[in-house]
Design an enzyme around this catalytic site. Structure first.
Site, mmCIF file in Angstrom:
data_model
loop_
_atom_site.group_PDB
_atom_site.id
_atom_site.type_symbol
_atom_site.label_atom_id
_atom_site.label_comp_id
_atom_site.label_asym_id
_atom_site.label_seq_id
_atom_site.Cartn_x
_atom_site.Cartn_y
_atom_site.Cartn_z
ATOM 1 N N HIS A 1 -2.327 9.697 -0.685
ATOM 2 C CA HIS A 1 -2.316 8.466 -1.474
ATOM 3 C C HIS A 1 -2.143 8.729 -2.959
ATOM 4 O O HIS A 1 -1.709 7.861 -3.700
ATOM 5 C CB HIS A 1 -3.671 7.751 -1.312
ATOM 6 N N GLU B 1 0.827 -1.220 0.000
ATOM 7 C CA GLU B 1 0.000 0.000 0.000
ATOM 8 C C GLU B 1 0.856 1.262 0.000
ATOM 9 O O GLU B 1 1.685 1.456 0.896
ATOM 10 C CB GLU B 1 -0.915 -0.030 1.235
ATOM 11 N N LYS C 1 -7.150 -1.221 11.630
ATOM 12 C CA LYS C 1 -6.550 -1.616 10.341
ATOM 13 C C LYS C 1 -5.338 -0.743 10.053
ATOM 14 O O LYS C 1 -4.301 -1.202 9.576
ATOM 15 C CB LYS C 1 -7.597 -1.498 9.220
ATOM 16 N N ASP D 1 4.650 -14.717 11.527
ATOM 17 C CA ASP D 1 3.334 -15.185 11.084
ATOM 18 C C ASP D 1 2.303 -14.055 11.205
ATOM 19 O O ASP D 1 1.833 -13.744 12.305
ATOM 20 C CB ASP D 1 2.959 -16.386 11.969
HETATM 21 C C1 MEV Z 1 -5.780 2.691 5.235
HETATM 22 O O1 MEV Z 1 -4.959 1.613 4.884
HETATM 23 C C2 MEV Z 1 -5.799 2.891 6.722
HETATM 24 C C3 MEV Z 1 -6.750 3.948 7.231
HETATM 25 O O2 MEV Z 1 -8.078 3.716 6.739
HETATM 26 C C4 MEV Z 1 -6.715 3.896 8.732
HETATM 27 C C5 MEV Z 1 -7.733 4.791 9.401
HETATM 28 O O3 MEV Z 1 -8.806 5.095 8.811
HETATM 29 O O4 MEV Z 1 -7.476 5.148 10.569
HETATM 30 C C6 MEV Z 1 -6.374 5.321 6.727
#
Ligand code: MEV
Length: 428
Positions: free
Chosen positions: A378, A86, A264, A280
């Site tokens: 991004h 990413e 995430k 792992d």
């Molecule tokens: C993207 O990989 C991760 C985010 O969505 C985390 C978040 O929203 O805190 C930007």
């Protein structure tokens, strides 16, 4: 195009050489010569090495290996290798680490490398009596477990304790015995699984029950990593951004939909380092998310506060069963290299670094969300990827990417349109 008589009913594939498997696959799904060329690219692996890692190997899968900078953790500087597909993640981590560095960097706690092995005891007539006898034979159980790995024991590790839990299931009550093992610098699943299997016949003998599962728990609640840092208010973008981050945190605390995405973002860093070091990732992911739910409600793995100067104080807490020996850590050439770059002394130190990285990653994401929004950061890398997918030649990627960003149309069809215009001699 897949062949008309395609089927997946194939046996003995594992007996073939990699070359033979590639040919068979090629016939099955009608691969082009270019596809075969990619399959043949095994990178730094010899065919024998890669063929011993998993079954039915036909190729090797590469991902970018990047470096995050600026990390100071417990007063020591680290360059952190990250394997991730990413865009923006590596840069974001480095940026957040710089903001923490101004205030002394990260303080991570020692992470005791204690793993849990679960033994499921069923068919018990008298649960109370079984619990008592197991408790009274604790030292015997620990002794049998430690006989399985005398070296670990000699080095100061090994089985240390047991916990006896009673659970109610649809098939009645069961006793779940947790064997707690200090696995030192390993991830430890193999060690604890072997020990659990070894003590199970004795457990059946003394408890009168029947043992079924004997396996590590990936919810490593005795191996929890904690890290803390202060992130500079001005570097974050000022009071309003800090306020935005605090609002984002409250949002995650109150809403599992948001907490999932919040976590995430943390796992972007945690998994990238886990993968880079040959650990792992699935074990780490499942452990982290289970830990996030332990209160009965899925919650953020980080928490935030603001200090008297308006700086952001961030903390992270999650189980991290990471090893620096065993498994892939010493087999995979890039994992070996990653560990060399990290220059660690123990598995605990790797977990301390990983927790700091997770925290930095979270702060970076929340900062971007609270300030300019995530898409801006991004876009540069994303648009280059889109240009590549659209078939733009390498020397024109920058140009096409910039045009897409300027026109706020980052799409494959638009990249193709721009390329066509360039090829037609239009001045863009
Ligand atoms: C993207 O990989 C991760 C985010 O969505 C985390 C978040 O929203 O805190 C930007």
């Amino acid at each position: 195009m897949i062949m008309k008589d395609f089927h997946s009913n194939i046996s003995g594939f594992y007996k073939l050489s990699i070359d033979e498997r590639q040919k068979l696959l090629s016939n099955l799904v009608n691969l082009d010569p270019e596809d075969l060329d990619i399959l043949k690219e095994l990178g730094y692996f010899t065919p024998t090495q890669i063929d011993t890692l998993i079954e039915n190997v036909v190729g090797s899968y590469q991902l970018p290996f990047g470096l995050a900078f600026n990390f100071k953790i417990n007063g020591k500087d680290y360059i952190i290798p990250m394997v991730i597909e990413e865009p923006s993640v590596v840069a974001a981590a480095s940026n957040a680490a710089k903001m923490a560095r101004k205030h002394g960097g990260f303080q991570s706690d020692d992470v005791p490398p204690i793993m849990i092995s679960q033994i499921q005891i069923t068919n018990l007539k008298d649960i109370k009596a079984a619990k008592e006898v197991l408790e009274s034979r604790k030292q015997d159980l620990i002794k049998i477990a430690n006989e399985q790995d005398p070296l670990l024991n000699k080095l100061g590790g090994g089985a240390q304790d047991i916990e006896i839990r009673e659970i109610q299931t649809n098939k009645g009550k069961m006793i779940i015995l947790h064997l707690l093992v200090n696995v030192l610098d390993a991830m430890g699943a193999n060690i604890v699984n072997t020990m659990a299997e070894a003590i199970s016949p004795y457990i059946e003998d003394i408890s009168g029950g029947k043992v079924y599962l004997r396996i590590v728990s990936n919810l490593a609640t005795h191996r929890v990593a904690r890290s803390k840092a202060t992130f500079d208010k001005e570097m974050l973008g000022g009071e309003e951004v800090v306020e935005g981050i605090m609002n984002a945190y409250e949002f995650a605390l109150a809403d599992p939909y948001r907490a999932t995405t919040h976590n995430k973002g943390i796992m972007n860093g945690v998994v990238a380092l886990t993968l880079a070091t040959g650990n792992d990732t699935r074990a780490i992911e499942s452990g982290a998310h289970a830990y996030a739910s332990l209160s009965g409600r899925y919650s953020p793995l980080t928490k935030f506060d603001v200090d008297s100067q308006g700086n952001l104080i961030g903390e992270i807490e999650l189980p991290l069963a990471l090893g620096i020996i065993g498994g892939m850590t010493k087999i995979h050439p890039m994992a070996r290299l990653a560990l060399k770059i990290l220059n660690l002394k123990s598995s605990s130190e790797l977990s301390q670094v990983c927790a700091a990285l997770g925290l930095a990653q979270n702060v970076a994401a929340l900062r971007a969300l609270a300030a300019e929004g995530i898409q801006k950061g991004h876009m540069a890398l994303h648009s280059r990827n889109i240009a590549k997918v659209a078939g733009v030649p390498d020397d024109l990627i920058e140009k096409v990417s910039k045009k897409m960003i300027a026109d706020k149309k980052i799409r494959v069809d638009y990249a193709k349109e721009i390329l066509q215009k360039i090829n037609d001699g239009e001045n863009l």
